[in-house]
Design an enzyme around this catalytic site. Structure first.
Site: not given
Length: 211
Positions: A42, A44, A46, A98, A101
């Site tokens: 992803c 993302d 993080r 994750h 999400c």
């Protein structure tokens, strides 16, 4: 100092530290790339692949998009997949989602995210539709959210197995193995949720018989 200028300063400090620890680090890294893994993760911020797996640059070939999707019309992803499998000869392809999400969460709503995001998120809605009974039987919303994250990863791994790229490598070289993982933002631990070894049987409808 502007925010992006701080990134450039941090880069210089990082590069200097690397050379001080190992004078040949960048020379060695520039000469060869032989990763064993392709990571489809992803976007993302993080969930950085190298950090959460404690690996060094050069060990993982990485592709990232919103909600770690494998879409059969995504030329960007397919070009990465082909390069990793055909030219880099990776042994493993990992789809890592994750918990928490934002893309999966958005797909669970009926909100209009405008044209492009709506088109992208519809692929996750399709996963929900395929597993409607299981998901609707989960009363706790957070648990239902987590389960959709897992099911989305599983579906994307299965999408990989439907590509001619993977099937040809399976037939001729018995690689790569496919893995579905989910990373926990709250504890930093990766949870394996699905696996397809090379040459795992798939629905005959998706099999190519003339590779």
């Amino acid at each position: 100092m502007k925010a992006y200028e701080k990134l450039l300063l941090e880069n210089k400090a990082w590069a200097k530290e690397k050379v001080e620890d190992d004078p040949e680090y960048f020379n060695r890294l520039s000469l060869i790339q032989t990763p064993k893994f392709l990571w489809i993760g992803c976007s993302d911020s993080r969930v950085p692949a190298n950090e959460i797996t404690n690996t060094q640059p050069g060990e993982i070939f990485v592709h990232r998009n919103v909600a770690n999707l494998v879409i059969h019309t995504d030329v960007n992803l397919l070009s990465v997949l082909e390069y990793a499998v055909v030219h880099l000869k990776v042994k493993h392809v990992i789809v890592c989602g994750h918990y928490g999400c934002g893309g999966v969460k958005a797909a669970m709503t009926n909100h209009d995210f405008k044209q492009v995001l709506n088109m992208w998120l519809r692929n996750i809605k399709d996963v929900y539709r395929l597993h409607t009974d299981e998901l609707n039987n989960i009363e706790n919303e957070e648990q239902r959210f987590d389960r959709l994250v897992e099911l989305n990863v599983i579906e994307q791994v299965q999408h990989l197995a439907k590509t001619s790229i993977i099937q040809k490598a399976w037939r001729n070289e018995q690689r790569p193995d496919l893995h579905g993982w989910v990373y926990g933002l709250k504890n930093g631990v990766i949870h394996p949720v699905f696996e397809m070894k090379a040459q795992t049987p798939i629905d005959r409808l998706y099999q190519y018989d003339d590779l």
